[in-house]
Design a protein around this motif. Structure first.
Motif, short mmCIF file in Angstrom:
data_model
loop_
_atom_site.label_atom_id
_atom_site.label_comp_id
_atom_site.label_asym_id
_atom_site.label_seq_id
_atom_site.Cartn_x
_atom_site.Cartn_y
_atom_site.Cartn_z
N THR A 1 0.77 -1.26 0.15
CA THR A 1 -0.05 0.02 0.21
C THR A 1 0.82 1.30 -0.01
O THR A 1 1.77 1.29 0.37
CB THR A 1 -1.07 0.02 1.15
OG1 THR A 1 -0.15 -0.04 2.30
CG2 THR A 1 -2.06 -1.00 1.08
N VAL A 2 0.21 2.29 -0.30
CA VAL A 2 1.09 3.53 -0.50
C VAL A 2 0.36 4.55 0.38
O VAL A 2 -0.96 4.72 0.24
CB VAL A 2 1.07 4.21 -1.94
CG1 VAL A 2 1.57 5.55 -2.14
CG2 VAL A 2 1.80 3.34 -2.76
N LYS A 3 1.02 5.30 1.36
CA LYS A 3 0.38 6.37 2.02
C LYS A 3 1.14 7.56 2.04
O LYS A 3 2.44 7.48 1.87
CB LYS A 3 0.20 5.75 3.54
CG LYS A 3 -0.34 4.78 3.67
CD LYS A 3 -1.83 4.79 4.16
CE LYS A 3 -2.43 3.98 4.57
NZ LYS A 3 -3.66 3.59 4.15
N GLN A 4 0.80 8.67 2.06
CA GLN A 4 1.31 9.87 2.21
C GLN A 4 1.76 10.13 3.51
O GLN A 4 1.20 10.00 4.39
CB GLN A 4 0.57 11.10 1.66
CG GLN A 4 1.32 12.63 1.31
CD GLN A 4 0.37 13.69 0.64
OE1 GLN A 4 -0.61 13.35 0.45
NE2 GLN A 4 1.15 14.60 0.55
N ALA A 5 3.12 10.47 3.59
CA ALA A 5 3.69 10.71 4.92
C ALA A 5 4.08 12.21 5.03
O ALA A 5 5.16 12.62 4.16
CB ALA A 5 4.76 9.73 5.13
N PHE B 1 6.13 9.85 0.13
CA PHE B 1 4.88 8.62 0.12
C PHE B 1 5.75 7.45 0.63
O PHE B 1 6.93 7.48 0.39
CB PHE B 1 4.54 8.46 -1.13
CG PHE B 1 3.73 9.51 -1.60
CD1 PHE B 1 2.30 9.67 -1.45
CD2 PHE B 1 4.17 10.28 -2.71
CE1 PHE B 1 1.45 10.65 -1.96
CE2 PHE B 1 3.51 11.25 -3.21
CZ PHE B 1 2.02 11.36 -2.87
N ARG C 1 4.28 0.42 2.03
CA ARG C 1 4.14 -0.71 2.94
C ARG C 1 3.78 -2.12 2.41
O ARG C 1 2.87 -2.09 1.61
CB ARG C 1 3.43 -0.45 4.12
CG ARG C 1 4.02 0.81 4.94
CD ARG C 1 3.12 1.30 6.25
NE ARG C 1 3.41 2.46 6.69
CZ ARG C 1 3.88 2.69 7.74
NH1 ARG C 1 4.10 1.44 8.68
NH2 ARG C 1 4.24 3.74 8.24
N LYS D 1 7.97 -1.17 6.33
CA LYS D 1 8.33 0.02 5.17
C LYS D 1 9.09 -0.47 4.09
O LYS D 1 10.19 -0.94 4.67
CB LYS D 1 8.65 1.33 5.79
CG LYS D 1 7.74 1.84 6.80
CD LYS D 1 8.41 2.96 7.51
CE LYS D 1 7.44 3.55 8.63
NZ LYS D 1 8.06 4.45 9.60
N TYR E 1 10.52 4.92 0.50
CA TYR E 1 10.24 6.19 0.60
C TYR E 1 10.39 6.99 -0.58
O TYR E 1 11.40 6.66 -1.28
CB TYR E 1 11.07 6.95 1.60
CG TYR E 1 10.87 6.42 3.41
CD1 TYR E 1 9.86 7.15 3.93
CD2 TYR E 1 11.34 5.31 3.78
CE1 TYR E 1 9.69 6.92 5.28
CE2 TYR E 1 11.15 4.91 4.87
CZ TYR E 1 10.32 5.71 5.96
OH TYR E 1 10.14 5.17 7.19
N ARG F 1 4.00 10.28 -6.44
CA ARG F 1 2.76 9.43 -6.19
C ARG F 1 2.69 8.13 -7.21
O ARG F 1 2.61 6.85 -7.02
CB ARG F 1 1.43 9.95 -6.36
CG ARG F 1 0.46 9.22 -6.04
CD ARG F 1 -1.08 9.90 -6.15
NE ARG F 1 -1.14 10.99 -5.38
CZ ARG F 1 -1.39 12.34 -5.76
NH1 ARG F 1 -1.30 12.46 -7.16
NH2 ARG F 1 -1.56 13.18 -4.87
#
Length: 96
Positions: free
Chosen positions: A34-38, A43, A46, A52, A55, A76
């Protein structure tokens, strides 16, 4: 012989490629990824266990630095394509 978590197999009985895949099939990073904005500039990719894997950093205001960097859309896109790797590799068994 491969790591203890792998099935015991006589090393000389299998070609190197098959020995590698036998060992690696028990390891790795389980899908889905999955991709999450940090924060404001990255991004995180995980695996299913939350590990992780990558990055991907981007610059909100491109052109203000001396080194060219990724835009948010480029970051993205790269993160999403990276997260698709397990799906792509499973569809092409000769790549593994």
């Amino acid at each position: 012989m491969c790591a203890s978590s792998c099935r015991p197999v006589r090393e000389s009985a299998l070609p190197a490629r098959e020995r590698y895949h036998l060992c690696m099939s028990q390891r790795g990073f389980p899908p889905p990824w999955t991709v999450k904005q940090a924060g404001d500039a990255s991004f995180i990719v995980r695996d299913a266990n939350g590990q992780k894997l990558a990055y991907v950093y981007y610059e909100e205001k491109p052109g203000q630095q001396s080194v060219q960097s990724l835009t948010k859309d480029d970051g993205r896109r790269i993160a999403v394509n990276f997260a698709r790797l397990p799906e792509l590799l499973s569809a092409q068994p000769h790549w593994r």
